[in-house]
Design a protein around this motif. Structure first.
Motif, PDB file in Angstrom:
ATOM      1  N   ILE A 149       0.849  -1.191   0.000  1.00 20.45           N
ATOM      2  CA  ILE A 149       0.000   0.000   0.000  1.00 20.45           C
ATOM      3  C   ILE A 149       0.885   1.242   0.000  1.00 20.45           C
ATOM      4  O   ILE A 149       1.628   1.480   0.951  1.00 20.45           O
ATOM      5  N   GLY A 150       0.814   2.018  -1.060  1.00 17.96           N
ATOM      6  CA  GLY A 150       1.579   3.250  -1.140  1.00 17.96           C
ATOM      7  C   GLY A 150       0.761   4.429  -0.663  1.00 17.96           C
ATOM      8  O   GLY A 150      -0.430   4.520  -0.946  1.00 17.96           O
ATOM      9  N   LEU A 151       1.404   5.315   0.087  1.00 13.19           N
ATOM     10  CA  LEU A 151       0.749   6.543   0.538  1.00 13.19           C
ATOM     11  C   LEU A 151       1.500   7.725  -0.064  1.00 13.19           C
ATOM     12  O   LEU A 151       2.709   7.866   0.119  1.00 13.19           O
ATOM     13  N   GLY A 162       8.065   3.468  -7.587  1.00  8.82           N
ATOM     14  CA  GLY A 162       8.943   2.316  -7.745  1.00  8.82           C
ATOM     15  C   GLY A 162       8.452   1.109  -6.974  1.00  8.82           C
ATOM     16  O   GLY A 162       8.516  -0.026  -7.465  1.00  8.82           O
ATOM     17  N   ALA A 163       7.939   1.349  -5.763  1.00 10.24           N
ATOM     18  CA  ALA A 163       7.434   0.250  -4.937  1.00 10.24           C
ATOM     19  C   ALA A 163       6.209  -0.397  -5.566  1.00 10.24           C
ATOM     20  O   ALA A 163       6.108  -1.626  -5.644  1.00 10.24           O
ATOM     21  N   LEU A 164       5.279   0.410  -6.036  1.00  4.20           N
ATOM     22  CA  LEU A 164       4.062  -0.142  -6.625  1.00  4.20           C
ATOM     23  C   LEU A 164       4.351  -0.875  -7.926  1.00  4.20           C
ATOM     24  O   LEU A 164       3.770  -1.935  -8.200  1.00  4.20           O
ATOM     25  N   GLU A 165       5.249  -0.326  -8.733  1.00  3.26           N
ATOM     26  CA  GLU A 165       5.606  -0.999  -9.985  1.00  3.26           C
ATOM     27  C   GLU A 165       6.240  -2.354  -9.712  1.00  3.26           C
ATOM     28  O   GLU A 165       5.901  -3.357 -10.362  1.00  3.26           O
ATOM     29  N   GLU A 166       7.158  -2.409  -8.754  1.00  8.41           N
ATOM     30  CA  GLU A 166       7.830  -3.670  -8.435  1.00  8.41           C
ATOM     31  C   GLU A 166       6.845  -4.678  -7.864  1.00  8.41           C
ATOM     32  O   GLU A 166       6.884  -5.870  -8.206  1.00  8.41           O
ATOM     33  N   ALA A 167       5.953  -4.219  -6.976  1.00  9.96           N
ATOM     34  CA  ALA A 167       4.969  -5.119  -6.375  1.00  9.96           C
ATOM     35  C   ALA A 167       4.015  -5.668  -7.430  1.00  9.96           C
ATOM     36  O   ALA A 167       3.709  -6.865  -7.440  1.00  9.96           O
ATOM     37  N   ARG A 168       3.571  -4.803  -8.304  1.00  5.08           N
ATOM     38  CA  ARG A 168       2.645  -5.255  -9.356  1.00  5.08           C
ATOM     39  C   ARG A 168       3.325  -6.256 -10.280  1.00  5.08           C
ATOM     40  O   ARG A 168       2.728  -7.266 -10.673  1.00  5.08           O
ATOM     41  N   ALA A 169       4.586  -6.002 -10.632  1.00  2.00           N
ATOM     42  CA  ALA A 169       5.312  -6.921 -11.501  1.00  2.00           C
ATOM     43  C   ALA A 169       5.467  -8.290 -10.845  1.00  2.00           C
ATOM     44  O   ALA A 169       5.521  -9.313 -11.536  1.00  2.00           O
ATOM     45  N   ALA A 170       5.538  -8.299  -9.497  1.00  2.00           N
ATOM     46  CA  ALA A 170       5.689  -9.555  -8.758  1.00  2.00           C
ATOM     47  C   ALA A 170       4.351 -10.221  -8.455  1.00  2.00           C
ATOM     48  O   ALA A 170       4.318 -11.274  -7.809  1.00  2.00           O
ATOM     49  N   GLY A 171       3.260  -9.608  -8.885  1.00  2.00           N
ATOM     50  CA  GLY A 171       1.940 -10.196  -8.685  1.00  2.00           C
ATOM     51  C   GLY A 171       1.318  -9.945  -7.330  1.00  2.00           C
ATOM     52  O   GLY A 171       0.347 -10.617  -6.958  1.00  2.00           O
TER      53      GLY A 171
END
Length: 327
Positions: A149-151, A162-171
């Motif tokens: 969860i990004g704030l 960067g955090a959301l992109e990496e998390a989404r790429a990892a499913g």
């Protein structure tokens, strides 16, 4: 420790667009410095009074994220908050307060602040501008089954991107809590919670309405998640850690409130239950002895899928009260 480097590579989303409601001038406070103290306070509080409605308007989205968090934690995953500045500090505050209230630990909900723990008290320049730092944090601290969860009040913070992109790429399931209804990072979130709080009283000072909106959102999100995980009986904190005199007294008072028994009886049963509020509560409500209450709770452990009784207290009491069951 050196400061994080600013990324020079272009982002996939438009993070350099400065358009944001929090950066606009608020006509209600245009002459703020010309007012006396009472006038200033009236303007500030008048604007604050609009925040709850803005959060309430996103109740459906918050509830959907609650369900995602509950499923993740119940399956052994972790909910990760990530943010910078005020947003990140509010995330840390929410996460750490879950321990004394719900006996939660970082394996359930944890927070990560751009710039590290030291940034809670002292600003770390450039930390929020590092997209790679956010991505690396997810790579090193998150795993399959976690929720990220990004704030970001502005909805465009590179660290969060960067955090959301990496998390989404990892499913991993992702969410964004922002005070910008047109947040650039919204497409990276499975659960975009975009809070329309309007311009700040002091232009760009997101520690004000945007911060309050994020705090209210986190209050609802984490509290509902913990309750669905079975940490309360009604609105009573049965998993509270009695780490000081106030909390010990609260524990006894809670047993009295739930059972209608005297404080002396509640304290006596709590002692017999070796401090287990759950066991003492089942014993007091059912009239059973402590060993029987303990055994009943073992048959009805916490379960978020047990609608109407995630804590298992009601089911344990009903089982002890059933015909043919010895108290």
């Amino acid at each position: 420790m050196s400061s994080p480097q600013r990324d020079e590579q272009p982002l996939d989303v438009d993070l350099v667009d400065l358009a944001s409601p929090t950066e606009e001038r608020n006509p209600a406070s245009a002459e703020l410095d010309a007012l006396d103290a009472r006038g200033m306070v009236d303007v500030i509080l008048g604007e604050d009074a609009t925040v709850a409605a803005a959060v309430q308007a996103r109740a459906g989205e918050i509830a959907a994220l609650v369900e995602t968090c509950v499923e993740a934690i119940a399956a052994g995953g972790t909910v990760h908050y990530l943010g910078a500045g005020t947003s990140g500090r509010l995330a840390v505050l929410d996460a750490v307060e879950l321990a004394p209230t719900f006996n939660a630990d970082p394996s359930m909900v944890t927070a990560h602040l751009a710039g590290g723990d030291g940034a809670f008290l002292t600003a770390v320049e450039g930390a929020e501008d590092s997209r790679e730092a956010g991505a690396e944090l997810v790579r090193s601290r998150c795993r399959a089954g976690d929720v990220v969860i990004g704030l970001a009040a502005s909805g465009r913070t590179p660290f969060v991107a960067g955090a959301l992109e990496e998390a989404r790429a990892a499913g991993m399931p992702t969410a964004l809590i922002s005070a910008n209804p047109r947040a650039a990072l919204a497409p990276l979130a499975d659960h975009p919670i975009l809070l329309d709080v309007g311009p700040e009283v002091v232009t760009g000072s997101t520690r004000m309405k945007a911060g309050t909106a994020q705090k209210l959102t986190l209050n609802a999100l984490s509290t509902a998640t913990m309750v669905r995980l079975g940490t309360t009986f009604g609105n009573l904190m049965i998993d509270v850690r009695p780490t000081n005199a106030k909390l010990v007294a609260r524990t006894v008072r809670m047993l009295v409130q739930a059972s209608g028994q005297s404080p002396q009886r509640a304290a006596e049963v709590l002692q017999a239950a070796e401090g287990s509020v759950r066991t003492a509560l089942v014993a007091l409500l059912s009239g059973a002895e402590v060993p029987a209450a303990r055994e009943a709770l073992e048959r009805f452990p916490r379960d978020p899928h047990r609608r109407g009784d995630p804590a298992g207290i009601r089911s344990a009491v009903d089982a002890l009260r059933a015909p043919g069951t010895a108290p």
